[in-house]
Each structure stands twice: as C-alpha cells, then as structure tokens.
Design a protein around this motif. Structure first.
Motif, PDB file in Angstrom:
ATOM      1  N   ASP A 129       0.630  -1.179  -0.088  1.00 54.84           N
ATOM      2  CA  ASP A 129      -0.034   0.029  -0.002  1.00 54.84           C
ATOM      3  C   ASP A 129       0.824   1.259   0.075  1.00 54.84           C
ATOM      4  O   ASP A 129       0.299   2.197  -0.513  1.00 54.84           O
ATOM      5  CB  ASP A 129      -0.903  -0.017   1.189  1.00 54.84           C
ATOM      6  CG  ASP A 129      -1.772  -1.533   1.258  1.00 54.84           C
ATOM      7  OD1 ASP A 129      -2.416  -1.593   0.389  1.00 54.84           O
ATOM      8  OD2 ASP A 129      -1.872  -1.852   2.290  1.00 54.84           O
ATOM      9  N   ARG A 150      -1.546   1.824 -11.389  1.00 58.11           N
ATOM     10  CA  ARG A 150      -1.233   2.853 -10.258  1.00 58.11           C
ATOM     11  C   ARG A 150      -0.624   4.329 -10.659  1.00 58.11           C
ATOM     12  O   ARG A 150       0.243   4.281 -11.438  1.00 58.11           O
ATOM     13  CB  ARG A 150      -0.478   2.147  -9.279  1.00 58.11           C
ATOM     14  CG  ARG A 150      -0.987   0.886  -8.509  1.00 58.11           C
ATOM     15  CD  ARG A 150      -0.324   0.389  -7.370  1.00 58.11           C
ATOM     16  NE  ARG A 150      -1.110  -0.471  -6.414  1.00 58.11           N
ATOM     17  CZ  ARG A 150      -0.550  -1.035  -5.414  1.00 58.11           C
ATOM     18  NH1 ARG A 150       0.406  -0.898  -5.176  1.00 58.11           N
ATOM     19  NH2 ARG A 150      -1.589  -1.808  -4.709  1.00 58.11           N
ATOM     20  N   THR A 315       2.499   6.284  -2.251  1.00 58.65           N
ATOM     21  CA  THR A 315       0.976   5.625  -2.442  1.00 58.65           C
ATOM     22  C   THR A 315       0.585   6.215  -3.659  1.00 58.65           C
ATOM     23  O   THR A 315       1.055   6.849  -4.339  1.00 58.65           O
ATOM     24  CB  THR A 315       0.306   5.454  -0.826  1.00 58.65           C
ATOM     25  OG1 THR A 315      -0.706   4.932  -1.206  1.00 58.65           O
ATOM     26  CG2 THR A 315      -0.257   7.078  -0.714  1.00 58.65           C
ATOM     27  N   GLN A 318      -5.972   6.411  -5.326  1.00 57.14           N
ATOM     28  CA  GLN A 318      -7.062   5.386  -5.492  1.00 57.14           C
ATOM     29  C   GLN A 318      -6.856   4.381  -4.210  1.00 57.14           C
ATOM     30  O   GLN A 318      -7.777   3.943  -3.656  1.00 57.14           O
ATOM     31  CB  GLN A 318      -6.753   4.577  -6.840  1.00 57.14           C
ATOM     32  CG  GLN A 318      -7.895   3.693  -6.991  1.00 57.14           C
ATOM     33  CD  GLN A 318      -9.156   4.439  -7.222  1.00 57.14           C
ATOM     34  OE1 GLN A 318      -9.246   5.204  -8.114  1.00 57.14           O
ATOM     35  NE2 GLN A 318     -10.199   3.969  -6.546  1.00 57.14           N
ATOM     36  N   ILE A 319      -5.410   4.074  -3.984  1.00 54.96           N
ATOM     37  CA  ILE A 319      -5.269   3.056  -2.637  1.00 54.96           C
ATOM     38  C   ILE A 319      -5.773   3.993  -1.414  1.00 54.96           C
ATOM     39  O   ILE A 319      -6.795   3.372  -0.656  1.00 54.96           O
ATOM     40  CB  ILE A 319      -3.805   3.093  -2.511  1.00 54.96           C
ATOM     41  CG1 ILE A 319      -3.297   2.060  -3.521  1.00 54.96           C
ATOM     42  CG2 ILE A 319      -3.655   2.411  -1.113  1.00 54.96           C
ATOM     43  CD1 ILE A 319      -1.821   1.805  -3.569  1.00 54.96           C
ATOM     44  N   GLN A 321      -8.240   5.883  -1.217  1.00 48.65           N
ATOM     45  CA  GLN A 321      -9.851   6.042  -1.410  1.00 48.65           C
ATOM     46  C   GLN A 321     -10.354   4.612  -1.295  1.00 48.65           C
ATOM     47  O   GLN A 321     -11.463   4.743  -0.404  1.00 48.65           O
ATOM     48  CB  GLN A 321     -10.136   6.737  -2.538  1.00 48.65           C
ATOM     49  CG  GLN A 321      -9.915   8.178  -2.911  1.00 48.65           C
ATOM     50  CD  GLN A 321     -10.189   8.709  -4.306  1.00 48.65           C
ATOM     51  OE1 GLN A 321     -10.555   7.798  -5.174  1.00 48.65           O
ATOM     52  NE2 GLN A 321      -9.350   9.723  -4.774  1.00 48.65           N
ATOM     53  N   ASP A 322      -9.738   3.694  -1.625  1.00 47.04           N
ATOM     54  CA  ASP A 322     -10.142   2.456  -1.357  1.00 47.04           C
ATOM     55  C   ASP A 322      -9.915   1.724   0.081  1.00 47.04           C
ATOM     56  O   ASP A 322     -10.621   0.780   0.424  1.00 47.04           O
ATOM     57  CB  ASP A 322      -9.562   1.279  -2.385  1.00 47.04           C
ATOM     58  CG  ASP A 322     -10.011   1.593  -3.943  1.00 47.04           C
ATOM     59  OD1 ASP A 322     -11.014   2.123  -4.078  1.00 47.04           O
ATOM     60  OD2 ASP A 322      -9.229   1.124  -4.618  1.00 47.04           O
ATOM     61  N   LYS A 323      -8.925   2.206   0.409  1.00 44.63           N
ATOM     62  CA  LYS A 323      -8.335   1.847   1.855  1.00 44.63           C
ATOM     63  C   LYS A 323      -8.439   3.017   2.897  1.00 44.63           C
ATOM     64  O   LYS A 323      -7.027   3.474   2.970  1.00 44.63           O
ATOM     65  CB  LYS A 323      -7.158   1.044   1.828  1.00 44.63           C
ATOM     66  CG  LYS A 323      -7.009  -0.085   1.160  1.00 44.63           C
ATOM     67  CD  LYS A 323      -5.878  -1.111   0.982  1.00 44.63           C
ATOM     68  CE  LYS A 323      -5.984  -2.352   0.174  1.00 44.63           C
ATOM     69  NZ  LYS A 323      -4.751  -3.087   0.546  1.00 44.63           N
TER      70      LYS A 323
END
Length: 366
Positions: A129, A150, A315, A318-319, A321-323
C-alpha cells in the motif's frame, strides 16, 4: 447770570484751544499687555501620536505548518502493508508504533528491502500500500506503476543526513575530506591515516560504524563506498560493502552511544551516524566537512551537503480512497513525523516541502 454763563463758556473754549482745537476723544482702550510668554499653540501631533491605520494583516507564521484533519487511531480499521527503503524503515516503524500506541488495532507490515525492491513490489506486483524510499521514484518505475493502474503519489517525510565525526584532538582533518578520501579511510585498502594521505600521521585508523542492519550503514555504503568501488552495477555488486567490512580496526554497533564513546576516547578514531545524534554530542565530537561543506540544517535543506538526501513514502490516491486506513496512516505520518524524526536520527523536511506533501494528501482524498 448771563455774564457768569459767558465766563464758563469762555473757559471751556480756552481749554479746547489748548488741546489742539479738537475735543479730546475718549481714551481708546489699550490692547491687553503682551504677556512675557506668548501662549503656546497646542503642539502639532507628532507622527507617532497621529492615529495610524490598522496594520495590514501579515501571513500567519508557519510555526506549525498546514494542519490536516485529525485522525483518531482508535477508529481506524483494516491492515496496512509498507515495504521499501531500509533508511526510511526506522522512521516508518516509529510512526507505526505511535499509531498503535494511540489506539490502532490493525496490523502494519513494514518490510525493509531497499528502495528499488520496494518500488518493484509497489509498481510491478502491486502488493504494498505504501512504498518507502530514500530516493525519488524513477521514470521507469512510474511507467511500471501506470502499467498496473497505479499513479504514484510522492509524499516527502524527511531528510537523511549523516555526520562524519572525529575526536576533537584530530588536527589533520580540520579542512574535512572528500568522498574519495572517506571511502578509502573506511576501506581495507588503508590501515594507517598516512595510507590515505602521506601528510597525515602514520597511525592506525580506528573505524566506528553502525551495524549492517542499520539503514545508516546501507546509506553509507551506497553514498560513499559504492561510488568508489562499484564501477559496474552487476559485476561489482557488493564491492563497496566488502571493502568496508574487510577494513582493519573496525567496530560495528547498532548502539550509537558505543560509536560516540569510541570516537570520543581515541584521537585516531572516526565514525558516522545521523546528524541529529551528533547534535546531542557536539561537545564531545567534531563533525567533518565533506567536499568543503559543513553539515548544517541550512546546507542539508539546500541539498549542498553531499551526505544528505530526501526521504519519501509513496502511495496513490486510489489506494487511499479504497483503503481509508492507508489515508489515515499517511495523514498521521505527516502530522507527527517532526516529533519522531529527530529521535530516529534524521532531519525534518523543510516546512514548504512538508506542506506540499500535506496538500498532496488533501487533494488525493477529497
């Protein structure tokens, strides 16, 4: 009776004639006598006394920098995976420990595998992450990230700067050393100081270094030893570390106090570690100039000191926002890093760079 009246009129006429033939005017009231001191005018108001306009508001001092929304670790759920630089590792670990101490109950995995390997895991395998890095991401690594969807987001978290220190009684290194001289000082190719420079004393070099598990050791190998001993990345891999570990009179320790005591106790000793730790022991040691540049906050900030480099974590929007747990940790990292970084042995990033990183976080999570 008439005669008496005539006499009176005659007398009056004579008196008028004596006064110039004109009847005397009633005396004019004289001006009031001038006082010895003229009444002074009310003093002109001085510039200081004049009412001044309200001062223009100045920019708020950047003492605390940009503030991010507060994170409550007790409310953060989900696991987090970090991997990469061994140099960033102790800083990331310190932040992670604080995150847990303040209530985070999830798991944070931090693998110390080097910046390059960290980018491979982040940009090719897509397994982490957050990628810890002691250098900026390369264009080729960005392309690898994009190939798996990514878009890497760079977050500056600090600065690594090493102080190379000697005993204060050392009088032959007052002008400092070059990187080439420093590599030879720490190599198996030199036993005495005179082996590096004939003008230096024919006395044994007593070398003190962080242990091989230290990110500081890794950086020294990369920034100093490899530059002198690695000409071909594949053919000479490990040559710099080999040259250092093969040197005589070498003491390795993970405890910086051991290194300080070793250099402090021997005129012929030399050591290196994080500059912040040198500052705590500046009364016992002398820091060397490297290529004529002293290690100071200013030279580090301007990238003038040769043994300084920025530290990053990477990071993606998107990461985060998803996590949300990743977004929370990055926020917590940026908010608290300057309270932890000195104890780890590094410099804070300059306030502008840290604010830029905070703005990048805000833009990514909005």
């Amino acid at each position: 009776m008439r005669s008496k009246l005539f006499v009176v009129l005659f007398v009056v006429m004579m008196l008028v004639a004596a006064c110039g033939g004109q009847p005397a005017a009633a005396p004019q009231p004289t001006a009031a006598p001038v006082a010895q001191e003229q009444p002074t005018m009310a003093p002109e108001p001085t510039k200081a006394a004049e009412p001044t306009a309200a001062p223009e508001p100045t920019a708020a001092p950047a003492a605390t920098g940009m503030m991010l929304p507060e994170v409550n670790p007790l409310e953060v759920k989900g696991d987090i995976i970090m991997a990469g630089s061994s140099t960033v590792y102790p800083l990331a670990e310190a932040i992670a420990e604080r995150f847990k101490d303040e209530g985070y109950a999830g798991n944070i995995t931090i693998d110390s595998i080097g910046s390059g390997a960290g980018f491979e895991r982040f940009c090719k395998a897509g397994e982490s992450d957050i990628s810890n890095a002691s250098r900026a991401i390369k264009d080729s690594e960005i392309e690898s990230c994009k190939a798996i969807g990514r878009e890497p987001l760079e977050i500056r978290v600090g600065t690594d700067a090493l102080a190379v220190v000697v005993n204060p009684a050392n009088d032959w290194l007052k002008d400092g050393v070059t990187l080439e001289e420093l590599a030879k000082i720490y190599s198996k190719d030199a036993v005495n100081w005179s082996d590096v420079n004939p003008a230096w004393p024919k006395e044994a070099i007593k070398r003190f270094s962080p242990g091989t598990d230290s990110g500081t050791f890794d950086y020294f190998i990369e920034a100093v030893m490899d530059k002198a001993y690695v000409k071909d990345a594949k053919a000479d891999k490990g040559k710099g570390e080999e040259a250092l570990l093969g040197a005589a009179n070498l003491q390795l320790s993970e405890d910086d106090n051991v290194l300080v005591q070793g250099v402090e106790g021997d005129k012929g000793a030399i050591g290196y570690f994080g500059y912040a730790y040198f500052q705590e022991n500046a009364d016992k040691l002398a820091a060397l100039k490297i290529k004529g540049v002293e290690p100071t906050a200013e030279t580090v900030d301007k990238n003038e000191y040769p043994l300084a480099r920025p530290l990053f974590i990477y990071t993606t929007a998107q990461i985060m926002q998803d996590k949300p747990q990743v977004a929370s940790l990055v926020n917590f990292f940026l908010t608290n890093v300057n309270e932890e970084i000195g104890a780890v042995g590094y410099f804070p990033a300059n306030p502008a760079a840290l604010d830029q990183a905070k703005q990048a976080w805000l833009d990514a999570v909005k």
